[in-house]
Motif scaffolding. Structure first.
Motif, mmCIF file in Angstrom:
data_model
loop_
_atom_site.group_PDB
_atom_site.id
_atom_site.type_symbol
_atom_site.label_atom_id
_atom_site.label_comp_id
_atom_site.label_asym_id
_atom_site.label_seq_id
_atom_site.Cartn_x
_atom_site.Cartn_y
_atom_site.Cartn_z
ATOM 1 N N ALA A 202 0.836 -1.194 0.000
ATOM 2 C CA ALA A 202 0.000 0.000 0.000
ATOM 3 C C ALA A 202 0.871 1.244 0.000
ATOM 4 C CB ALA A 202 -0.902 0.008 1.225
ATOM 5 N N THR A 203 0.414 2.269 -0.696
ATOM 6 C CA THR A 203 1.091 3.561 -0.677
ATOM 7 C C THR A 203 0.629 4.348 0.548
ATOM 8 O OG1 THR A 203 -0.651 4.675 -1.916
ATOM 9 C CG2 THR A 203 1.114 3.621 -3.211
ATOM 10 N N ALA A 204 1.353 5.393 0.871
ATOM 11 C CA ALA A 204 0.954 6.266 1.972
ATOM 12 C C ALA A 204 -0.422 6.870 1.695
ATOM 13 C CB ALA A 204 1.991 7.364 2.182
ATOM 14 N N LEU B 39 0.762 10.287 8.658
ATOM 15 C CA LEU B 39 1.500 9.020 8.571
ATOM 16 C C LEU B 39 2.999 9.257 8.688
ATOM 17 C CD1 LEU B 39 -0.365 7.144 5.700
ATOM 18 C CD2 LEU B 39 -0.492 6.688 8.152
ATOM 19 N N TYR B 40 3.489 10.297 8.019
ATOM 20 C CA TYR B 40 4.916 10.597 8.091
ATOM 21 C C TYR B 40 5.302 11.064 9.493
ATOM 22 C CZ TYR B 40 5.632 9.863 3.128
ATOM 23 O OH TYR B 40 5.752 9.289 1.892
ATOM 24 N N PHE C 122 3.522 0.157 2.769
ATOM 25 C CA PHE C 122 2.985 -0.560 3.916
ATOM 26 C C PHE C 122 2.450 -1.908 3.455
ATOM 27 C CE2 PHE C 122 2.509 3.932 4.667
ATOM 28 C CZ PHE C 122 2.836 4.109 6.005
ATOM 29 N N ARG C 123 2.571 -2.913 4.328
ATOM 30 C CA ARG C 123 1.878 -4.179 4.107
ATOM 31 C C ARG C 123 0.479 -4.003 4.681
ATOM 32 N NH1 ARG C 123 6.912 -6.802 6.077
ATOM 33 N NH2 ARG C 123 7.905 -7.659 4.232
ATOM 34 N N TRP C 124 -0.528 -4.404 3.928
ATOM 35 C CA TRP C 124 -1.906 -4.256 4.406
ATOM 36 C C TRP C 124 -2.125 -5.001 5.713
ATOM 37 C CZ3 TRP C 124 -4.900 -0.483 3.367
ATOM 38 C CH2 TRP C 124 -4.850 0.146 2.133
#
Length: 65
Positions: free
Chosen positions: A8-10, A24-25, A45-47
């Protein structure tokens, strides 16, 4: 054969959690929030990690303060 979900992207995680990407950052800098990894210049990210972190938040696990 094991099926692996795409990372997953941010942006995708921020939409899922309903928080800004900047949050998130900030969480990553502070060492809280879902576990993510840099892939080159990109945060991914891993879901499963995102979903586990979310479950921990809703079940009395560690809290974001």
């Amino acid at each position: 054969m094991v099926q692996v979900r795409p990372l997953a992207t941010a942006e995708q995680v921020s939409e899922f959690l309903g928080v800004p990407v900047a949050t998130l950052y900030q969480w990553r800098h502070r060492g809280v929030g879902p576990r993510g990894a840099k892939v080159g210049r990109h945060l991914r990210f891993r879901w499963a990690d995102v979903e586990k972190w979310f479950e921990d938040q809703t079940s009395g696990g560690s809290r974001v303060a």
